[in-house]
Design a protein around this motif. Structure first.
Motif, short mmCIF file in Angstrom:
data_model
loop_
_atom_site.label_atom_id
_atom_site.label_comp_id
_atom_site.label_asym_id
_atom_site.label_seq_id
_atom_site.Cartn_x
_atom_site.Cartn_y
_atom_site.Cartn_z
N VAL A 213 5.36 -54.24 -21.38
CA VAL A 213 5.28 -53.53 -22.67
C VAL A 213 4.38 -52.30 -22.54
O VAL A 213 4.72 -51.20 -23.01
N LEU A 214 3.24 -52.46 -21.89
CA LEU A 214 2.29 -51.36 -21.76
C LEU A 214 2.85 -50.22 -20.89
O LEU A 214 2.67 -49.04 -21.21
N TYR A 215 3.53 -50.56 -19.80
CA TYR A 215 4.13 -49.52 -18.96
C TYR A 215 5.19 -48.74 -19.74
O TYR A 215 5.34 -47.52 -19.56
N ALA A 216 5.95 -49.43 -20.59
CA ALA A 216 6.99 -48.76 -21.37
C ALA A 216 6.40 -47.78 -22.38
O ALA A 216 7.08 -46.83 -22.81
N ILE A 217 5.14 -47.97 -22.74
CA ILE A 217 4.48 -47.09 -23.71
C ILE A 217 3.94 -45.82 -23.05
O ILE A 217 3.82 -44.78 -23.71
N LEU A 218 3.65 -45.86 -21.75
CA LEU A 218 2.97 -44.73 -21.08
C LEU A 218 3.72 -43.39 -21.20
O LEU A 218 3.07 -42.36 -21.43
N PRO A 219 5.05 -43.33 -21.03
CA PRO A 219 5.71 -42.03 -21.21
C PRO A 219 5.48 -41.44 -22.59
O PRO A 219 5.36 -40.22 -22.74
N TYR A 220 5.42 -42.30 -23.61
CA TYR A 220 5.16 -41.82 -24.97
C TYR A 220 3.77 -41.18 -25.07
O TYR A 220 3.59 -40.16 -25.75
N THR A 221 2.78 -41.76 -24.37
CA THR A 221 1.43 -41.19 -24.43
C THR A 221 1.39 -39.80 -23.83
O THR A 221 0.64 -38.93 -24.29
N GLN A 222 2.22 -39.55 -22.80
CA GLN A 222 2.26 -38.22 -22.19
C GLN A 222 2.97 -37.23 -23.12
O GLN A 222 2.52 -36.09 -23.30
N GLU A 223 4.07 -37.68 -23.70
CA GLU A 223 4.84 -36.80 -24.58
C GLU A 223 4.02 -36.36 -25.79
O GLU A 223 4.12 -35.21 -26.24
N THR A 224 3.21 -37.27 -26.32
CA THR A 224 2.40 -36.95 -27.50
C THR A 224 1.00 -36.48 -27.12
O THR A 224 0.21 -36.15 -28.01
N GLN A 225 0.70 -36.48 -25.81
CA GLN A 225 -0.64 -36.11 -25.32
C GLN A 225 -1.73 -36.96 -25.97
O GLN A 225 -2.83 -36.48 -26.28
N ASN A 226 -1.42 -38.23 -26.16
CA ASN A 226 -2.36 -39.18 -26.75
C ASN A 226 -3.20 -39.79 -25.62
O ASN A 226 -2.85 -40.81 -25.04
N ARG A 227 -4.31 -39.13 -25.32
CA ARG A 227 -5.14 -39.56 -24.19
C ARG A 227 -5.77 -40.93 -24.44
O ARG A 227 -5.91 -41.73 -23.52
N THR A 228 -6.15 -41.18 -25.67
CA THR A 228 -6.81 -42.45 -25.99
C THR A 228 -5.87 -43.63 -25.74
O THR A 228 -6.25 -44.62 -25.10
N LEU A 229 -4.64 -43.51 -26.22
CA LEU A 229 -3.67 -44.59 -26.01
C LEU A 229 -3.35 -44.75 -24.53
O LEU A 229 -3.18 -45.86 -24.04
N PHE A 230 -3.27 -43.63 -23.82
CA PHE A 230 -3.02 -43.68 -22.37
C PHE A 230 -4.11 -44.46 -21.66
O PHE A 230 -3.84 -45.32 -20.81
N VAL A 231 -5.36 -44.16 -22.00
CA VAL A 231 -6.48 -44.84 -21.36
C VAL A 231 -6.48 -46.33 -21.69
O VAL A 231 -6.70 -47.18 -20.81
N ILE A 232 -6.19 -46.67 -22.95
CA ILE A 232 -6.17 -48.08 -23.35
C ILE A 232 -5.09 -48.84 -22.59
O ILE A 232 -5.33 -49.93 -22.05
N CYS A 233 -3.89 -48.26 -22.53
CA CYS A 233 -2.78 -48.93 -21.85
C CYS A 233 -3.04 -49.10 -20.36
O CYS A 233 -2.85 -50.19 -19.80
N THR A 234 -3.47 -48.03 -19.70
CA THR A 234 -3.71 -48.11 -18.26
C THR A 234 -4.88 -49.04 -17.95
O THR A 234 -4.86 -49.77 -16.95
N ALA A 235 -5.90 -49.04 -18.81
CA ALA A 235 -7.04 -49.93 -18.59
C ALA A 235 -6.62 -51.40 -18.66
O ALA A 235 -7.03 -52.22 -17.82
N LEU A 236 -5.78 -51.74 -19.65
CA LEU A 236 -5.30 -53.11 -19.76
C LEU A 236 -4.40 -53.48 -18.58
O LEU A 236 -4.47 -54.59 -18.04
N ILE A 237 -3.54 -52.54 -18.18
CA ILE A 237 -2.66 -52.79 -17.03
C ILE A 237 -3.48 -53.09 -15.78
O ILE A 237 -3.22 -54.05 -15.05
N ILE A 238 -4.50 -52.26 -15.55
CA ILE A 238 -5.32 -52.43 -14.35
C ILE A 238 -6.18 -53.69 -14.44
O ILE A 238 -6.48 -54.33 -13.43
N SER A 239 -6.56 -54.09 -15.66
CA SER A 239 -7.32 -55.34 -15.80
C SER A 239 -6.47 -56.52 -15.37
O SER A 239 -6.96 -57.46 -14.73
N MET A 240 -5.17 -56.49 -15.69
CA MET A 240 -4.27 -57.58 -15.30
C MET A 240 -3.88 -57.48 -13.82
O MET A 240 -3.64 -58.50 -13.17
N TYR A 241 -3.82 -56.27 -13.32
CA TYR A 241 -3.63 -56.07 -11.88
C TYR A 241 -4.77 -56.73 -11.12
O TYR A 241 -4.55 -57.50 -10.17
N GLY A 242 -5.99 -56.46 -11.53
CA GLY A 242 -7.14 -57.09 -10.90
C GLY A 242 -7.17 -58.59 -11.14
O GLY A 242 -7.50 -59.37 -10.24
#
Length: 441
Positions: free
Chosen positions: A317-346
Motif C-alpha cells: 500500500v505504501l509503495y503504491a502511494i509514493l508516485p502520488y507524493t512525487q506528483e503532488t510534491q508532498n514531501r511530508t507524506l513521502f518521508v512518512i511512507c518511506t520511513a514506514l517501508i524502511i522500518s518494515m524492511y529492517g
C-alpha cells in the motif's frame, strides 16, 4: 591465540547476559555503514570521473558478499565462536575501507569495488551472523527481541556513518579533492576500535545454560514453534527453508534499492540539496534501526508469520502511494511512507533469525541463518538493478529525473506480493527432519 577460541569465550557462572547486546551492537553499528554508502556515490563519481551507477556497484557487491560469505563460513562461525569471527570481520571490513581509499588515490574503480565490495563484504557477512546467533542462544525466552537488539545496530549504521562521512569529507575537502579518501581512512580506524571492543567483551553461554525460570516447553505451546532441532545440512533441504528464503529475498529486494539511492532519490524527486539528501538517509536509518527492534519484539507477541503479513500488505500500500507524493510534491507524506517501508524492511531482517529458531531450533541456527541470507545476496542484485536500471532507462528515454523512479515503486508492490504468498505457505517442519539427539549449543 587461545584467547580467540570459542572455549575462551564461554561465560563463567554469574555472567550477565545483558553484557552481550552492547558487543553485538558495537560490531553491527560499524558494519552497518554500508547503508550510508550512498553519501559517497557522487564524491567518488567525481573523483574517478564515472557515473554514480558504476560507483554504486560497490554497494551491490558488498551486500552480495555478505550473504555468500555468511553461507560459506556459517559452520566455521559456529565452531570458532564469536570472538574470533568478530576479529576476522574487523580485519576484512576495515581493511576493505583502506583498499577503497587506495582506489580513490590511484583513481582505480576496480580497486574500490574489490576493497569495499569484495573484501569488505566478507567482513559484513562474518560480522553480521556471529552476534545474532550468539544472542539467540542467550535469549531463548525472547528471540525476537534479542535479534532485534543486534540487528538494530546494523540498521542504525547509517545514522552514524552518513553524517560522519559527510563531516569528514567536508573537513578534508580541498578542491579538486573531495575528501573521500581521507574520510575512508579515518572511518576505518574508528570502526576498528569499536569492533575490537565488541570482540573483547562478547561471551557464549555454557552448555545447558538457560535463563532462570525459563522452560522450553512453554514456548512449544504455539504450533509454529518447535523445541526440536534441525541441522544446517538438513534444514537446507526442507520446504520451510526455501519459503523463508523467498520471504526474506522479496522483503529485502523491495527496500534495498531505495536505501542504496536514498540521498539521490530525495534530491532528484524533490529538488533538495545534498545536505538534505544526507539527512534523509540518516532519518531512514533511524526507522531502519527502530523498526528492527519494535517489529521483531512485536513478533514475540503476535508470531513471526503474522508480522510478515503486515510487512507485505502494508508495504505494498505504501509503495503504491509514493508516485502520488512525487506528483503532488508532498514531501511530508513521502518521508512518512518511506520511513514506514524502511522500518518494515529492517524489521524483516530482525525477525527472520527468530523465525528460523521457531522452525529449526537453536542447534546450528547461526549456520542456517548464514545460508538463508544468501537471499540478501540475490536481493542485492534484484533491488538495486530494478531501481538503477529502470531509472537510467527512463532518463535516457527523456523522462524527467523527478518522475523516473515512479514505475519501480509499482514493481516493488509485485515483489511484496510474492513474499506474502510464500509466507502464507509456511508450515511447521516435518518431524522426520529433526535431529534425534542434539544439544541446543
Amino acid at each position: 591465540m587461545s584467547f580467540l577460541s570459542r572455549e575462551a569465550t564461554v561465560a563463567i557462572p554469574g555472567f550477565s547476559r545483558w553484557l552481550v547486546p552492547p558487543a553485538a551492537v558495537a560490531v553491527h553499528m560499524c558494519i552497518g555503514q554500508v547503508y550510508a554508502f550512498s553519501v559517497f556515490n557522487k564524491p567518488l563519481g567525481a573523483e574517478l570521473g564515472v557515473p554514480v551507477s558504476k560507483v554504486n556497484i560497490a554497494y551491490q557487491i558488498a551486500l552480495m558478499m555478505l550473504g555468500i560469505s555468511a553461507a560459506f563460513f556459517g559452520k566455521w562461525v559456529e565452531r570458532s565462536g564469536p570472538r574470533k569471527t568478530m576479529l576476522a570481520s574487523c580485519c576484512c571490513f576495515c581493511g576493505g575501507l583502506l583498499l577503497a581509499a587506495l582506489g580513490v588515490k590511484l583513481k582505480m574503480l576496480w580497486l574500490i569495488l574489490f576493497g569495499y565490495g569484495f573484501v569488505g563484504g566478507i567482513g559484513l557477512g562474518l560480522g553480521y551472523i556471529s552476534p545474532v546467533s550468539t544472542l539467540v542462544k542467550w535469549f531463548p525466552d525472547r528471540p525476537g527481541m534479542a535479534t532485534g537488539m543486534a540487528i538494530m545496530g546494523f540498521g542504525g549504521g547509517a545514522l552514524i556513518g552518513s553524517p560522519l562521512a559527510q563531516e569528514l569529507m567536508n573537513h578534508y575537502a580541498k578542491a579538486p579533492d573531495t575528501g573521500a579518501m581521507s574520510a575512508l581512512i579515518t572511518m576505518s580506524g574508528l570502526y576498528a576500535c569499536f569492533m575490537l571492543f565488541g570482540a573483547f567483551i562478547v561471551r557464549v553461554p555454557a552448555p545447558g545454560w538457560k535463563p532462570e525460570g525459563y522452560e522450553p516447553k512453554v514456548a512449544a505451546s504455539h504450533g509454529m514453534i518447535t523445541t526440536a532441532s534441525v541441522s544446517v545440512d538438513t534444514a537446507w533441504k526442507t520446504p520451510q527453508f526455501w519459503l523463508l528464503w523467498t520471504v526474506l529475498c522479496m522483503n529485502v529486494s523491495a527496500g534495498i534499492g531505495v536505501l542504496g539511492r536514498a540521498a539521490d532519490m530525495c534530491m532528484d524527486m524533490f529538488g533538495v540539496g545534498i545536505a538534505i539528501g544526507a539527512g534523509f538517509t540518516g532519518l531512514l536509518s533511524i526507522f531502519n534501526m527502530g523498526g528492527r527492534f519494535v517489529w521483531s519484539s512485536t513478533s514475540d507477541l503476535i508470531g513471526r508469520k503474522a508480522v510478515y503479513c503486515i510487512y507485505f500488505i502494508l508495504g505494498s500500500v505504501l509503495y503504491a502511494i509514493l508516485p502520488y507524493t512525487q506528483e503532488t510534491q508532498n514531501r511530508t507524506l513521502f518521508v512518512i511512507c518511506t520511513a514506514l517501508i524502511i522500518s518494515m524492511y529492517g524489521g524483516g531482517f530482525a525477525t527472520i533469525p527468530a523465525y528460523l529458531k521457531d522452525m529449526f531450533g537453536t542447534y546450528q541456527v547461526g549456520a542456517i541463518h548464514g545460508r538463508l541470507i544468501t537471499a540478501w545476496s540475490m536481493a542485492a542484485v534484484i533491488g538495486p538493478s530494478l531501481i538503477n536500471g529502470f531509472y537510467d532507462s527512463r532518463v535516457a528515454a527523456g523522462v524527467p529525473k523527478a518522475q523516473a523512479y515512479n514505475g519501480t515503486f509499482y514493481l516493488m508492490c509485485g515483489l511484496l506480493g510474492i513474499g506474502l504468498v510464500a509466507n502464507l505457505l509456511v508450515r511447521p517442519v516435518d518431524p522426520k527432519y529433526h535431529v534425534k539427539e542434539a544439544t541446543s549449543a
